[in-house]
Design a protein around this motif. Structure first.
Motif, PDB file in Angstrom:
ATOM      1  N   GLU A   1      -1.424   4.028  12.417  1.00 22.25           N
ATOM      2  CA  GLU A   1      -0.087   4.435  11.988  1.00 22.25           C
ATOM      3  C   GLU A   1       0.992   4.017  12.978  1.00 22.25           C
ATOM      4  O   GLU A   1       2.049   3.524  12.577  1.00 22.25           O
ATOM      5  CB  GLU A   1      -0.035   5.946  11.783  1.00 22.25           C
ATOM      6  CG  GLU A   1       1.312   6.436  11.310  1.00 22.25           C
ATOM      7  CD  GLU A   1       1.350   7.927  11.054  1.00 22.25           C
ATOM      8  OE1 GLU A   1       2.455   8.435  10.836  1.00 22.25           O
ATOM      9  OE2 GLU A   1       0.282   8.577  11.052  1.00 22.25           O
TER      10      GLU A   1
ATOM     11  N   GLY B   1      -6.131   2.695   9.795  1.00 24.74           N
ATOM     12  CA  GLY B   1      -5.484   3.949  10.162  1.00 24.74           C
ATOM     13  C   GLY B   1      -4.623   3.854  11.411  1.00 24.74           C
ATOM     14  O   GLY B   1      -4.475   4.831  12.141  1.00 24.74           O
TER      15      GLY B   1
ATOM     16  N   GLU C   1      -1.285  -4.238   5.940  1.00 28.63           N
ATOM     17  CA  GLU C   1      -2.428  -3.818   5.131  1.00 28.63           C
ATOM     18  C   GLU C   1      -3.623  -3.495   6.029  1.00 28.63           C
ATOM     19  O   GLU C   1      -4.352  -2.527   5.791  1.00 28.63           O
ATOM     20  CB  GLU C   1      -2.791  -4.900   4.116  1.00 28.63           C
ATOM     21  CG  GLU C   1      -1.781  -5.011   2.997  1.00 28.63           C
ATOM     22  CD  GLU C   1      -2.010  -6.200   2.091  1.00 28.63           C
ATOM     23  OE1 GLU C   1      -2.695  -7.169   2.506  1.00 28.63           O
ATOM     24  OE2 GLU C   1      -1.511  -6.176   0.963  1.00 28.63           O
TER      25      GLU C   1
ATOM     26  N   VAL D   1      -3.102  -0.162   7.694  1.00 29.92           N
ATOM     27  CA  VAL D   1      -3.383   0.928   6.762  1.00 29.92           C
ATOM     28  C   VAL D   1      -4.895   1.125   6.649  1.00 29.92           C
ATOM     29  O   VAL D   1      -5.391   2.262   6.709  1.00 29.92           O
ATOM     30  CB  VAL D   1      -2.759   0.666   5.375  1.00 29.92           C
ATOM     31  CG1 VAL D   1      -3.291   1.622   4.330  1.00 29.92           C
ATOM     32  CG2 VAL D   1      -1.250   0.748   5.453  1.00 29.92           C
ATOM     33  N   ARG D   2      -5.643   0.040   6.481  1.00 29.30           N
ATOM     34  CA  ARG D   2      -7.104   0.126   6.364  1.00 29.30           C
ATOM     35  C   ARG D   2      -7.733   0.782   7.587  1.00 29.30           C
ATOM     36  O   ARG D   2      -8.665   1.566   7.478  1.00 29.30           O
ATOM     37  CB  ARG D   2      -7.716  -1.280   6.204  1.00 29.30           C
ATOM     38  CG  ARG D   2      -7.832  -1.775   4.818  1.00 29.30           C
ATOM     39  CD  ARG D   2      -8.731  -3.007   4.722  1.00 29.30           C
ATOM     40  NE  ARG D   2      -8.565  -3.982   5.779  1.00 29.30           N
ATOM     41  CZ  ARG D   2      -7.687  -4.988   5.762  1.00 29.30           C
ATOM     42  NH1 ARG D   2      -6.886  -5.140   4.734  1.00 29.30           N
ATOM     43  NH2 ARG D   2      -7.621  -5.841   6.767  1.00 29.30           N
TER      44      ARG D   2
ATOM     45  N   GLU E   1       5.043   6.155   3.109  1.00 22.47           N
ATOM     46  CA  GLU E   1       5.073   7.369   3.927  1.00 22.47           C
ATOM     47  C   GLU E   1       5.423   7.051   5.379  1.00 22.47           C
ATOM     48  O   GLU E   1       5.926   7.914   6.097  1.00 22.47           O
ATOM     49  CB  GLU E   1       3.723   8.082   3.856  1.00 22.47           C
ATOM     50  CG  GLU E   1       3.371   8.588   2.475  1.00 22.47           C
ATOM     51  CD  GLU E   1       1.958   9.138   2.409  1.00 22.47           C
ATOM     52  OE1 GLU E   1       1.360   9.405   3.481  1.00 22.47           O
ATOM     53  OE2 GLU E   1       1.444   9.286   1.287  1.00 22.47           O
ATOM     54  N   TRP E   2       5.129   5.832   5.813  1.00 24.01           N
ATOM     55  CA  TRP E   2       5.385   5.429   7.198  1.00 24.01           C
ATOM     56  C   TRP E   2       6.734   4.749   7.370  1.00 24.01           C
ATOM     57  O   TRP E   2       7.047   4.263   8.448  1.00 24.01           O
ATOM     58  CB  TRP E   2       4.269   4.513   7.685  1.00 24.01           C
ATOM     59  CG  TRP E   2       2.949   5.204   7.824  1.00 24.01           C
ATOM     60  CD1 TRP E   2       2.708   6.540   7.812  1.00 24.01           C
ATOM     61  CD2 TRP E   2       1.677   4.582   7.989  1.00 24.01           C
ATOM     62  NE1 TRP E   2       1.374   6.793   7.970  1.00 24.01           N
ATOM     63  CE2 TRP E   2       0.709   5.611   8.083  1.00 24.01           C
ATOM     64  CE3 TRP E   2       1.249   3.275   8.081  1.00 24.01           C
ATOM     65  CZ2 TRP E   2      -0.646   5.355   8.254  1.00 24.01           C
ATOM     66  CZ3 TRP E   2      -0.099   3.027   8.257  1.00 24.01           C
ATOM     67  CH2 TRP E   2      -1.030   4.053   8.349  1.00 24.01           C
TER      68      TRP E   2
ATOM     69  N   PRO F   1       0.839  -1.206   0.000  1.00 26.46           N
ATOM     70  CA  PRO F   1       0.000   0.000   0.000  1.00 26.46           C
ATOM     71  C   PRO F   1       0.874   1.256   0.000  1.00 26.46           C
ATOM     72  O   PRO F   1       1.931   1.296   0.637  1.00 26.46           O
ATOM     73  CB  PRO F   1      -0.781  -0.108   1.318  1.00 26.46           C
ATOM     74  CG  PRO F   1      -0.743  -1.559   1.671  1.00 26.46           C
ATOM     75  CD  PRO F   1       0.554  -2.072   1.142  1.00 26.46           C
ATOM     76  N   GLU F   2       0.454   2.276  -0.714  1.00 25.07           N
ATOM     77  CA  GLU F   2       1.230   3.509  -0.840  1.00 25.07           C
ATOM     78  C   GLU F   2       1.460   4.181   0.508  1.00 25.07           C
ATOM     79  O   GLU F   2       2.500   4.789   0.731  1.00 25.07           O
ATOM     80  CB  GLU F   2       0.519   4.471  -1.796  1.00 25.07           C
ATOM     81  CG  GLU F   2       0.517   4.010  -3.230  1.00 25.07           C
ATOM     82  CD  GLU F   2      -0.228   4.975  -4.133  1.00 25.07           C
ATOM     83  OE1 GLU F   2      -0.349   6.156  -3.773  1.00 25.07           O
ATOM     84  OE2 GLU F   2      -0.683   4.521  -5.187  1.00 25.07           O
ATOM     85  N   GLN F   3       0.494   4.075   1.402  1.00 31.77           N
ATOM     86  CA  GLN F   3       0.596   4.708   2.717  1.00 31.77           C
ATOM     87  C   GLN F   3       1.828   4.213   3.481  1.00 31.77           C
ATOM     88  O   GLN F   3       2.452   4.970   4.224  1.00 31.77           O
ATOM     89  CB  GLN F   3      -0.671   4.422   3.533  1.00 31.77           C
ATOM     90  CG  GLN F   3      -0.729   5.121   4.869  1.00 31.77           C
ATOM     91  CD  GLN F   3      -0.907   6.618   4.722  1.00 31.77           C
ATOM     92  OE1 GLN F   3      -1.624   7.071   3.852  1.00 31.77           O
ATOM     93  NE2 GLN F   3      -0.235   7.375   5.570  1.00 31.77           N
TER      94      GLN F   3
END
Length: 153
Positions: A76, A74, A68, A71-72, A48-49, A43-45
């Motif tokens: 973080e 949230g 995953e 990410v779904r 960033e993490w 996942p693209e998120q």
């Protein structure tokens, strides 16, 4: 001839169906190399993490699913912690970066990482104990000095 063909076919079908469900029990998990059949897209998120493609490819499938899910949902902080742990464990994997994930190699890396973490924990505990002992000694000596000074006056 037809009877032999039917018996041979029945035997073959029975052998295949009998073997497949029990195949997992024949191979010991500590000596098996389990290839990754499904590859998950990162996942693209996660980039960033702090996760990159090389780290992602070196992780076991269970970590992919967990990240995953994080990410779904949230989550973080959990994702960043898992990524940091995976980055520490990947250091112990002897394979080339980005090579296919293998259960045996990963298990050895996790064991080496856990040993290192236990050693770090023991060292921190010993340091804290030594500091506490030194503080108690300093407090005791200060109390004795104050008592001696009080009796000396």
């Amino acid at each position: 001839m037809l009877a032999r063909l039917l018996v041979a076919t029945a035997y073959l079908v029975h052998s295949i169906h009998s073997f497949a469900p029990y195949a997992r029990h024949i191979v010991h998990s500590h000596s098996a190399i389990i290839p990754v059949v499904t590859t998950y897209a990162m996942p693209e998120q996660l980039s960033e993490w702090g996760c990159d493609a090389t780290l992602w490819d070196g992780m076991p499938p269970g970590s992919h699913r967990d990240l995953e899910r994080y990410v779904r949902e949230g989550l973080e902080e959990l994702a960043r912690n898992r990524i940091a742990t995976m980055r520490e464990i990947v250091v112990f994997v002897d394979d080339d970066p980005g090579s296919a994930w293998e259960q045996v190699t990963w298990d050895k890396a996790v064991q080496a990482w856990e040993t290192l973490e236990a050693e770090k924990s023991a060292a921190e505990l010993a340091k804290a104990k030594a500091e506490k002992k030194a503080k108690a000694k300093a407090d005791r000596e200060a109390a004795e000095a104050a008592k001696a000074q009080q009796h000396g006056l």
